[in-house]
Design a protein around this motif. Structure first.
Motif, mmCIF file in Angstrom:
data_model
loop_
_atom_site.group_PDB
_atom_site.id
_atom_site.type_symbol
_atom_site.label_atom_id
_atom_site.label_comp_id
_atom_site.label_asym_id
_atom_site.label_seq_id
_atom_site.Cartn_x
_atom_site.Cartn_y
_atom_site.Cartn_z
ATOM 1 N N ILE A 144 0.819 -1.206 0.000
ATOM 2 C CA ILE A 144 0.000 0.000 0.000
ATOM 3 C C ILE A 144 0.860 1.266 0.000
ATOM 4 C CG2 ILE A 144 -1.635 1.369 1.368
ATOM 5 C CD1 ILE A 144 -2.812 -1.239 2.399
ATOM 6 N N GLY A 145 0.449 2.239 -0.829
ATOM 7 C CA GLY A 145 0.951 3.605 -0.736
ATOM 8 C C GLY A 145 -0.204 4.489 -0.314
ATOM 9 N N TYR A 146 0.062 5.505 0.533
ATOM 10 C CA TYR A 146 -1.044 6.277 1.107
ATOM 11 C C TYR A 146 -0.692 7.757 1.166
ATOM 12 C CZ TYR A 146 -4.433 7.868 4.661
ATOM 13 O OH TYR A 146 -5.414 8.534 5.346
ATOM 14 N N LEU A 147 -1.577 8.588 0.620
ATOM 15 C CA LEU A 147 -1.494 10.039 0.753
ATOM 16 C C LEU A 147 -2.692 10.505 1.562
ATOM 17 C CD1 LEU A 147 -0.416 12.876 0.054
ATOM 18 C CD2 LEU A 147 -1.829 12.796 -2.020
ATOM 19 N N PRO A 148 -2.496 10.835 2.847
ATOM 20 C CA PRO A 148 -3.623 11.299 3.657
ATOM 21 C C PRO A 148 -3.989 12.742 3.333
ATOM 22 C CG PRO A 148 -1.611 11.334 4.952
ATOM 23 C CD PRO A 148 -1.250 10.754 3.617
ATOM 24 N N GLU A 149 -5.189 13.128 3.709
ATOM 25 C CA GLU A 149 -5.598 14.515 3.563
ATOM 26 C C GLU A 149 -4.894 15.349 4.638
ATOM 27 O OE1 GLU A 149 -9.715 17.157 3.189
ATOM 28 O OE2 GLU A 149 -9.751 15.220 4.199
#
Length: 347
Positions: A84-89
């Motif tokens: 998983i790659g994740y860009l949070p707000e």
């Protein structure tokens, strides 16, 4: 049948209230699947449960009920999360670091090889258009530049699926186009992209499927083609339809005005057509009815230029779906407040 890349089954989440605070139900029995190699959009008004859903499928929050799997493994399994790659707000990076230093740090925290990280940093920064800024301190970045670097961080480690929470927030139109191109590039490489955004026009340009949730419940899900096509409604361009034909065929309406004199209907230019071209909206519940109407027009010597199915925009679908969901919810609440729904009160 191939196994879905991401599968959520009956996910529910209730946040327990503390002292004097009520419980908050954020998600109710939500199920959906995401196929490998697609761009999937999750939509919903503020407070609908989108962020809670993402946290659940990332394994950051434990569900009250239901479960989710990624490539057949539980999302609670660390091996699944490695993909998983994740860009949070509203992400925050150490502002005293440069992009290169920050990405090096994040790569090491993820357990990536240091030499491999160095090569990947150049690749991901070039992909998001930030390579020339990699040795500039983050505190000097604009909001759009911060989003680009955040996207680069999500791509470190070559993840199989990327979760992006409002990736174009604060980005100018040129930057949105560039990020859109990055998403399409990821799709072309077989990556799976899960996007949560309020910019519906952006999602409409890149997503193959979307889901709309409201008040924790799923209210729409499917391909954009199936959701946006307005069943039984067509737009035709033709020479002017005689008044009598319009009277005999109430299913055909001039665009802009229902009057048969076409005083305000839409006329479009078409050089060399041999006559003015007008636009009409046609309601036909079946292919057979559509063909019968077109036959009537041809018998009346109307020349048909084109026929196309009318489609809503994603914004129109979103507003209509959420409003209908709210009306159903209000009606259910009203029924629950009626005396008969609480039992008869004896005198």
């Amino acid at each position: 049948m191939a196994q879905p890349f991401l599968e959520a089954t009956g996910l529910s989440k209730t946040y327990r209230g503390s002292f004097r605070k009520s419980d908050v139900t954020a998600l109710i029995n939500l199920s959906l699947t995401v196929e490998g190699g697609e761009i999937f959009g999750l939509l919903g008004p503020n407070g609908a449960g989108k962020t809670t859903f993402v946290k659940l499928v990332l394994g950051l929050v434990k569900p009250s009920a239901g479960h989710a799997t990624l490539m057949g493994r539980s999302v609670r399994n660390w091996r699944a999360r490695n993909a998983i790659g994740y860009l949070p707000e509203n992400h925050r990076f150490p502002e005293f670091l440069t992009a290169f230093q920050m990405l090096s740090l994040y790569g090491q925290l993820a357990g990536l090889d240091r030499s491999a990280v160095r090569n990947q940093i150049h690749e991901v920064l070039e992909l998001v258009g930030m390579l020339e800024w990699m040795h500039v301190e983050i505190r000097k970045y604009s909001k759009g530049m911060m989003q680009r670097v955040g996207l680069a961080q999500a791509l470190l480690g070559n993840p199989s699926i990327v979760f992006l929470d409002e990736p174009t927030d604060g980005v100018d139109p040129i930057g949105r186009r560039d990020i859109r191109n990055v998403l399409l590039h990821l799709k072309s490489e077989g990556k799976t992209v899960f996007v949560n955004s309020h910019l519906l026009s952006e999602l409409e340009m890149v997503c193959s499927r979307v889901a709309i949730i409201n008040k924790g419940r799923m209210i729409q899900e499917g391909t954009l083609e199936s959701l946006l096509s307005r069943a039984g409604t067509y737009l035709i361009a033709s020479t002017k339809i005689p008044r009598q034909v319009l009277s005999d065929c109430p299913q055909i309406l001039p665009l802009g005005d229902s009057n048969a004199d076409h005083s305000h209907s839409s006329e479009i230019e078409h050089p060399g057509s041999g006559g003015e071209i007008w636009q009409y909206e046609v309601e036909a519940v079946s292919r057979r009815m559509l063909n019968e109407l077109m036959d009537k027009l041809r018998r009346a010597s109307v020349e048909i230029e084109s026929i196309e199915r009318v489609k809503d925009s994603l914004e129109e679908l979103f507003v209509r779906s959420v409003n209908a969901s709210d009306r159903r919810s209000n009606a259910e609440n009203s029924d629950n407040l009626r005396p008969e729904s609480r039992g008869r009160i004896e005198p």
